[in-house]
Design an enzyme around this catalytic site. Structure first.
Site, PDB file in Angstrom:
ATOM      1  N   HIS A   1       0.607  -1.711  -0.419  1.00 46.33           N
ATOM      2  CA  HIS A   1      -0.071   0.170   0.028  1.00 46.33           C
ATOM      3  C   HIS A   1       1.087   1.384   0.244  1.00 46.33           C
ATOM      4  O   HIS A   1       0.002   2.083  -0.539  1.00 46.33           O
ATOM      5  CB  HIS A   1      -1.470  -0.331   1.003  1.00 46.33           C
TER       6      HIS A   1
ATOM      7  N   ASP B   1       0.182  -7.247   1.100  1.00 47.32           N
ATOM      8  CA  ASP B   1       0.753  -6.204   1.762  1.00 47.32           C
ATOM      9  C   ASP B   1       1.884  -5.965   1.987  1.00 47.32           C
ATOM     10  O   ASP B   1       3.024  -5.787   2.318  1.00 47.32           O
ATOM     11  CB  ASP B   1      -0.134  -5.357   3.127  1.00 47.32           C
TER      12      ASP B   1
ATOM     13  N   SER C   1       3.868   2.671   8.460  1.00 45.79           N
ATOM     14  CA  SER C   1       2.815   1.854   7.766  1.00 45.79           C
ATOM     15  C   SER C   1       4.830   1.908   6.564  1.00 45.79           C
ATOM     16  O   SER C   1       5.899   2.084   6.013  1.00 45.79           O
ATOM     17  CB  SER C   1       2.240   2.116   6.108  1.00 45.79           C
TER      18      SER C   1
HETATM   19  N1  ARG Z   1      -1.821   2.008   7.528  1.00 46.45           N
HETATM   20  C1  ARG Z   1      -0.851   2.974   8.429  1.00 46.45           C
HETATM   21  C2  ARG Z   1       0.092   4.107   6.931  1.00 46.45           C
HETATM   22  O1  ARG Z   1      -0.237   3.917   6.786  1.00 46.45           O
HETATM   23  C3  ARG Z   1       0.227   2.102   9.324  1.00 46.45           C
HETATM   24  C4  ARG Z   1      -1.681   1.628  10.229  1.00 46.45           C
HETATM   25  C5  ARG Z   1      -0.492   1.150  11.152  1.00 46.45           C
HETATM   26  N2  ARG Z   1      -1.489   1.209  12.401  1.00 46.45           N
HETATM   27  C6  ARG Z   1      -1.586   0.975  14.031  1.00 46.45           C
HETATM   28  N3  ARG Z   1      -2.054   0.593  14.611  1.00 46.45           N
HETATM   29  N4  ARG Z   1      -0.048   0.009  14.101  1.00 46.45           N
HETATM   30  O2  ARG Z   1       1.066   4.487   7.717  1.00 46.45           O
END
Ligand code: ARG
Length: 273
Positions: A86, A138, A230
């Site tokens: 992503h 992912d 992420s």
């Molecule tokens: N999807 C998020 C990003 O793009 C990371 C999310 C991780 N969240 C969590 N609560 N561990 O950075």
């Protein structure tokens, strides 16, 4: 250099695994669906401590061409960075980011400084089954135009299930938010979180897929990755075991962080330089 062209070793091994592995049930569930309304406005600090790229030289920041940090990654060989699929997609357009649009920043604890190395990307490999964070796979590999001088981190052994034993402490690294609604961190931070049993991950997230994911966090929350982390590393026993993928909020009780289960994707990890 051969390993920097199109099919890098890591990308080849990951691709091979993708072909071998069947796509399991693709749930269309939103990970936010399980959040109780009462939990929704409860920001918690990520709960970590300052870290440095001296201690974690393989922790890299991904930035756009303007230098804006958008994700993390891990140097797994001199010429390859593992990140999240992503992170390879532009959130505004939904289109895959092209190699020229991603910069890899290594050796720079404080992103406001000019320390370390900025590398360009030659090739972006995204797991071919990746659709969105809720359905797993992912994972992406960036092949760099030039090798990086920083020390890479070895990946978990193929099929290693012990690495994910519930209760195992793993450390997650990133420049992401230090509270759910707060700003990103200019400096690298890290936090220890225990790996949870698949059953409890499943009860937190209906879409949870134990083949391609694992989850980590304390029942009471308080320590977690957050937005901006992420694609970054989660490390146990000196090895990269996963990639920061998603979570409902950050550090909330009952909604642990979810990570890509790297051991399912690296049958040839031993062959990496
Ligand atoms: N999807 C998020 C990003 O793009 C990371 C999310 C991780 N969240 C969590 N609560 N561990 O950075």
């Amino acid at each position: 250099m051969g390993r920097h062209t199109g099919g890098s070793k890591a990308a080849r091994s990951l691709r091979r695994m993708a072909v071998a592995g069947a796509v399991t049930a693709l749930a269309s569930t939103n990970p936010l669906a399980n959040a109780e309304p009462s939990e929704q406005a409860q920001p918690r600090v990520l709960g970590g401590t300052s870290s440095s790229t001296d201690a974690a030289p393989w922790a890299v920041a991904l930035t756009d061409t303007y230098g804006n940090h958008f994700c993390g990654g891990t140097l797994v060989s001199a010429g390859e960075v593992v990140t999240a699929a992503h992170c390879a997609v532009d959130p505004l357009t939904g289109a895959q980011r092209s190699a020229e649009d991603i910069q890899v920043v290594a050796g720079r604890t404080d992103l406001r400084s000019t320390q370390g190395t900025v590398g360009s990307v030659q090739d972006v490999w995204v797991h071919p089954e990746y659709r969105d964070i809720t359905s797993g796979d992912d994972l992406a590999v960036l092949s760099l135009s030039e090798p990086m001088p920083q020390r890479p981190l070895p990946m978990v052994e193929p099929g290693d299930t012990e690495a994910y034993a519930p209760g195992t402490t793993a450390r997650v690294y990133g420049w992401g938010r230090t509270s759910e609604n707060g700003p990103s961190s200019d400096t690298l931070r890290s936090v220890d979180v225990p790996i949870n049993a698949d059953d409890s991950c499943k009860s937190a997230y209906a879409n949870y897929d134990e083949r391609s994911m694992f989850c980590a966090g304390y029942p009471e929350g308080g320590k977690d990755a957050c937005a901006g982390d992420s694609g970054g590393p989660i490390v146990a026993d000196g090895k990269l075991i996963g990639v920061v993928s998603y979570g409902t909020g950050c550090g909330r009780p009952g909604t642990p962080g979810v990570y890509t289960r790297l051991a399912n994707y690296v049958p040839l990890a031993n062959d990496l330089p």
